[in-house]
Design a protein around this motif. Structure first.
Motif, PDB file in Angstrom:
ATOM      1  N   THR A 244       0.833  -1.206   0.000  1.00  0.00           N
ATOM      2  CA  THR A 244       0.000   0.000   0.000  1.00  0.00           C
ATOM      3  C   THR A 244       0.863   1.250   0.000  1.00  0.00           C
ATOM      4  O   THR A 244       0.527   2.252  -0.636  1.00  0.00           O
ATOM      5  N   GLY A 245       1.990   1.183   0.695  1.00  0.00           N
ATOM      6  CA  GLY A 245       2.930   2.304   0.704  1.00  0.00           C
ATOM      7  C   GLY A 245       3.477   2.606  -0.681  1.00  0.00           C
ATOM      8  O   GLY A 245       3.701   3.770  -1.032  1.00  0.00           O
ATOM      9  N   VAL A 246       3.692   1.565  -1.488  1.00  0.00           N
ATOM     10  CA  VAL A 246       4.163   1.763  -2.862  1.00  0.00           C
ATOM     11  C   VAL A 246       3.122   2.539  -3.676  1.00  0.00           C
ATOM     12  O   VAL A 246       3.444   3.491  -4.393  1.00  0.00           O
ATOM     13  N   VAL A 247       1.848   2.130  -3.546  1.00  0.00           N
ATOM     14  CA  VAL A 247       0.779   2.807  -4.279  1.00  0.00           C
ATOM     15  C   VAL A 247       0.632   4.250  -3.797  1.00  0.00           C
ATOM     16  O   VAL A 247       0.450   5.172  -4.599  1.00  0.00           O
ATOM     17  N   LEU A 248       0.717   4.449  -2.490  1.00  0.00           N
ATOM     18  CA  LEU A 248       0.606   5.797  -1.935  1.00  0.00           C
ATOM     19  C   LEU A 248       1.749   6.686  -2.412  1.00  0.00           C
ATOM     20  O   LEU A 248       1.548   7.854  -2.775  1.00  0.00           O
ATOM     21  N   LEU A 249       2.943   6.127  -2.433  1.00  0.00           N
ATOM     22  CA  LEU A 249       4.104   6.871  -2.918  1.00  0.00           C
ATOM     23  C   LEU A 249       3.951   7.234  -4.386  1.00  0.00           C
ATOM     24  O   LEU A 249       4.241   8.368  -4.803  1.00  0.00           O
ATOM     25  N   ALA A 250       3.467   6.272  -5.188  1.00  0.00           N
ATOM     26  CA  ALA A 250       3.248   6.540  -6.611  1.00  0.00           C
ATOM     27  C   ALA A 250       2.186   7.618  -6.815  1.00  0.00           C
ATOM     28  O   ALA A 250       2.321   8.492  -7.676  1.00  0.00           O
ATOM     29  N   LEU A 251       1.135   7.573  -6.004  1.00  0.00           N
ATOM     30  CA  LEU A 251       0.071   8.575  -6.107  1.00  0.00           C
ATOM     31  C   LEU A 251       0.590   9.969  -5.796  1.00  0.00           C
ATOM     32  O   LEU A 251       0.285  10.937  -6.510  1.00  0.00           O
ATOM     33  N   VAL A 252       1.399  10.083  -4.753  1.00  0.00           N
ATOM     34  CA  VAL A 252       1.964  11.383  -4.379  1.00  0.00           C
ATOM     35  C   VAL A 252       2.897  11.901  -5.471  1.00  0.00           C
ATOM     36  O   VAL A 252       2.874  13.089  -5.825  1.00  0.00           O
ATOM     37  N   LEU A 253       3.739  11.010  -6.024  1.00  0.00           N
ATOM     38  CA  LEU A 253       4.659  11.419  -7.081  1.00  0.00           C
ATOM     39  C   LEU A 253       3.907  11.885  -8.333  1.00  0.00           C
ATOM     40  O   LEU A 253       4.283  12.878  -8.962  1.00  0.00           O
TER      41      LEU A 253
END
Length: 272
Positions: A244-253
């Motif tokens: 989930t952290g990967v998806v959240l990081l991608a969303l922020v980027l």
């Protein structure tokens, strides 16, 4: 020697900052990518798939709703403070002090206020509308301050030239001032989006932690950051929490990249 020392310190802290950024990104990717699977994007959350798709929808709803409330209020407040209120106005200074103070208030305090004001007194319960109202109040000072900074960046000579050509106050603001100040205003909106997406403490007291997608403004839910927090604290789905952290990081980027591109494009138009 002084110039060399300053140059060395600048390069050192720049490298230090980027090194930590890349370390965090690599750490999240290495520990999260292997566990990123299709079941995490199922339409319905279960204890087996711990799907994050409802949390993605809730995050998007929360961001859009909060910005719809905070952006008009913040931008118009910034315009009033710079364009209409007097520079030596004591009320303006008081408002700026209050805005700076609200910016530094811990998010848990906003969450407590939102729970008392919206969840209990207004009887909205744990719902999307309670989270939206709380986050709108939280990011409002950021938008006001960045709008002010963007407007103060515009030179007075541009305003006087517009007045000299016969343009009125509103026409000068919307045709001359706003295009030049838009990059600064967008920077405030970018910071607001980042704070909304990454918030957990305030939303636990207002939005709730429901695992389903909200079907109305009065439905509970959880954002991606809150979803990741709950999974990691339960201790049963640590790997899924990292995914989930990967998806959240991608969303922020993605949000930051699009906003930066938009800011440069609008800034280029304003410069012309």
């Amino acid at each position: 020697m002084k110039d060399k020392t300053l140059r060395f310190l600048t390069y050192f802290f720049t490298f230090f900052t980027f090194a930590w950024l890349f370390f965090i990104i690599l750490y999240v990717l290495i520990h999260g990518l292997p566990y990123l699977k299709l079941s995490l994007f199922s339409w319905k959350y279960t204890t087996q798939n711990v799907s994050m798709l409802p949390a993605i929808f809730t995050t998007l709803f929360l961001v859009v709703g909060s910005l719809l409330l905070a952006v008009p209020l913040g931008v118009f407040a910034g315009f009033y403070l710079v364009e209409y209120a007097g520079k030596n106005n004591k009320w303006v200074e008081a408002i700026r002090i209050a805005t700076d103070t609200l910016t530094g208030v811990p998010s848990i305090v906003y969450g407590l206020f939102g729970m008392l004001a919206f969840v209990l007194d207004a009887k909205f319960q744990f719902s999307l509308i309670s989270g939206i109202l709380t986050m709108a109040i939280m990011v409002l000072p950021v938008i006001i301050r960045n709008t002010e900074e963007g407007l103060m960046f515009v030179k007075d000579s541009l305003r006087f030239a517009s007045y000299g050509l016969g343009a009125g106050k509103l026409r000068t603001i919307f045709k001359i001032v706003l295009p030049v100040a838009m990059p600064g205003i967008l920077s405030g909106i970018i910071l607001a989006v980042g704070r909304i997406v990454g918030e957990t403490a305030a939303l636990m007291y207002t939005l709730g932690t429901s695992t389903s997608s909200p079907h109305s403004l009065f439905s509970s839910g959880r954002t991606l950051a809150l979803h990741m927090y709950v999974l990691s604290t339960e201790g049963l789905h640590r790997n899924e929490a990292m995914a989930t952290g990967v998806v959240l990081l991608a969303l922020v980027l993605v949000i930051n990249s699009v906003s930066t591109w938009l800011s440069r494009k609008v800034g280029a138009k304003g410069g012309h």
